[in-house]
Design an enzyme around this catalytic site. Structure first.
Site, PDB file in Angstrom:
ATOM      1  N   CYS A 190       0.613  -1.248  -0.057  1.00  0.00           N
ATOM      2  CA  CYS A 190      -0.152  -0.107   0.157  1.00  0.00           C
ATOM      3  C   CYS A 190       0.910   1.224  -0.065  1.00  0.00           C
ATOM      4  O   CYS A 190       1.464   1.637  -1.020  1.00  0.00           O
ATOM      5  CB  CYS A 190      -1.019  -0.025   1.009  1.00  0.00           C
TER       6      CYS A 190
ATOM      7  N   HIS B 226      -3.711  -4.839   0.428  1.00  0.00           N
ATOM      8  CA  HIS B 226      -3.301  -5.362   1.838  1.00  0.00           C
ATOM      9  C   HIS B 226      -3.450  -6.847   2.018  1.00  0.00           C
ATOM     10  O   HIS B 226      -4.682  -7.302   2.115  1.00  0.00           O
ATOM     11  CB  HIS B 226      -3.970  -4.686   3.029  1.00  0.00           C
TER      12      HIS B 226
ATOM     13  N   GLU C 264      -2.129  -8.722   3.847  1.00  0.00           N
ATOM     14  CA  GLU C 264      -2.602  -9.491   5.459  1.00  0.00           C
ATOM     15  C   GLU C 264      -3.542  -9.629   5.959  1.00  0.00           C
ATOM     16  O   GLU C 264      -3.986 -10.291   7.035  1.00  0.00           O
ATOM     17  CB  GLU C 264      -1.579  -8.617   6.278  1.00  0.00           C
TER      18      GLU C 264
END
Length: 509
Positions: free
Chosen positions: A79, A167, A169
């Site tokens: 990001c 993202h 994660e």
């Protein structure tokens, strides 16, 4: 030497999740502020740049020196990190015409990219940005796009450098965990050998070397962290460890006796100290949550300082500090607003001549539990809910008194025991009972009452960094409410907290 991946934190709310995902595949990682990058040793197998609430175009945007990292080590930019590489290496970042927040459909343009091995050509990812990469940096090759974002992912030719606008994660990026796994194993060459057993072996060895023949004092609380820390230290140094369990007057009902009894068969050298009057005196008239924590912390230090003098040649104070304590107490931008002080973070006053040892400092809460299980600690201790260091002192909102503590202890006893009796205790990560500093009108029999309100809190979590409220059965809540109101003098109203973290914290203070 433990191999690791270094995560440079630019302040994203998701940075800790990157660490969680790597730890879940037994890859050790460390999160450090972008402006406090340590010397890069041979043990560092790769570097990840996190997201950030800033725009790279902001005047005060975080800037990191990537000399010695980019082009020399595997690098994954997420990001803000992806925009940072573009902005500082010949690309262009502009405000998005179509800002992307939430789910997006990712389409691979280069499925041969090693970061996307085994990833479908189309998948769902999670975006959170207001800028877009209008022009890629020099030497960059586009890898993936979405309907609105042309450069959703790219790689640098001749380097193991990869950038993702989304993202990976977060759970909403359905193949994000696989991307991180590809980075850690396929690109960085990590072996994934960071297991509870390997942690115990290396930690015990380090403790033996660090402490030598010195004596160590440890404050036991009955919680998971201090218990695991104690057993690790005992495994390393045996009877050189002197454990102290302090009754600060802010424990749960019968907690002091129950905790001392639970350690009876563990071979630990434990001394119980009743210092409740000291704590209550220090808290008299104190209402601000931060002031409470500081007052409680100061008395703890004073008690341990006094007890340490009773242990001849005591050199070390052991603490059950865990990784979330450390992360939440460090700002990536220097001094900033404090969410809350952690009693285990911040060092000792100069007059206390003890060095600090923190065997669990690198672990998240769930990792502490796995280490404890591997150590053979009884499940009833390992599975206990987390309990804050300041205890009920931050669950009696406002000024603390013996009367309020007595009310809260009885209500809390009913709530926790009811969770156990209804087989709900292990479905909850942490449960709390809070005494509110307000009274409300009620009716008992034919008489008007004006008594306190109790708030019940139950959350699910993995490591305490984020949490969601538990949907406890209405019938159960009704029974607990009735029992508390009928059995605890001074309470005529019970409410249930349905706030998540964020935006709320788990504790009310």
């Amino acid at each position: 030497m433990t191999e690791k991946i270094l995560i440079l934190d630019f302040g994203s709310q998701f940075t800790q999740l990157i660490g969680r995902r790597l730890r879940e595949i037994n890859v050790y990682c460390e999160i450090v502020p972008f402006n406090k990058v340590p010397l890069i040793g041979k043990e560092v197998k790769g570097v990840i740049l996190s997201g950030s609430p800033f725009s790279v175009r902001d005047k005060n945007a975080p800037i990191v020196d990537l000399t010695g990292i980019k082009g020399n080590l595997p690098l994954l930019a997420v990001c803000y990190g992806a925009q940072y590489l573009a902005h500082h290496f010949g690309g262009e970042v502009n405000p998005s015409l179509a800002r992307e927040y939430g789910r997006a459909s990712l389409e691979l343009n280069d499925p041969s990219c090693p970061l996307f091995v085994g990833i479908p050509s189309k998948s769902q990812v999670w975006m959170s940005h207001g800028d877009t990469i209008a022009k890629l940096p020099e030497g960059a090759v586009p890898v993936a796009s979405t309907g609105d974002i042309e450069n959703a992912a790219y790689r640098m030719e001749g380097e193991k450098t990869f950038a993702l606008q989304f993202h990976p994660e977060v759970y909403h990026s359905e193949h994000g965990a696989s991307m991180l796994k590809n980075f850690a194993f396929g690109i960085c060459g990590c072996t994934g050998d960071w297991t509870p057993a390997s942690f115990i072996e290396s930690t015990v060895s380090n403790l033996k070397e660090t402490i030598g023949n010195d004596k160590v004092i440890l404050g036991l609380s009955g919680g998971v962290d201090s218990t695991v820390a104690a057993v690790l230290l005992h495994k390393a140094i045996g009877d050189q460890l002197h454990c102290i369990f302090v009754d600060n007057g802010l424990l749960r009902k019968d907690e002091f006796q129950n905790v001392l009894h639970s350690y009876k068969d563990m071979g630990l050298n434990v001394t119980g100290v009743d210092a409740s009057e000291l704590f209550l005196t220090a808290l008299k008239g104190v209402t601000d949550p931060e002031d409470k924590r500081k007052a409680i912390g100061k008395v703890f230090i004073d008690v341990f300082d006094n007890e340490s003098h009773k242990v001849e040649n005591a050199t070390w104070l052991a603490q059950g500090t865990i990784y979330p304590d450390v992360i939440e107490s460090v700002s990536v931008n220097g001094p900033s607003a404090t969410i809350k002080s952690h009693h285990n973070v911040g060092g000792l006053p100069s007059y206390m001549k003890l060095k600090i040892v923190e065997p669990l400092r690198s672990l998240f809460k769930d990792e502490v539990r796995r280490v404890g299980t591997t150590l053979g600690i009884k499940s009833e201790l390992i599975s206990r809910h987390p309990f804050p260091g300041p205890g009920l002192g931050i669950r009696v909102l406002g000024e603390i008194s013996k009367e309020k503590l007595a009310i809260l202890k009885e209500a809390d006893h009913i709530f926790i025991n009811s969770l156990r009796e209804h087989n709900l205790y292990h479905h909850v990560w942490q449960a709390a009972t809070i005494l509110l500093p307000v009274k409300s009108v009620g009716v008992m029999g034919d008489e008007r009452t004006y008594d306190y309100t109790i708030a019940l809190r139950a959350v699910t979590s993995t490591d305490g960094m984020t949490a969601d409220w538990v949907h406890l059965p209405h019938e159960f809540l009704a029974k607990v409410s009735s029992d508390i109101i009928n059995k605890v003098n001074g309470v005529n109203r019970v409410v249930y907290d349905i706030s998540s973290k964020p935006p709320a914290t788990i504790e009310w203070e």
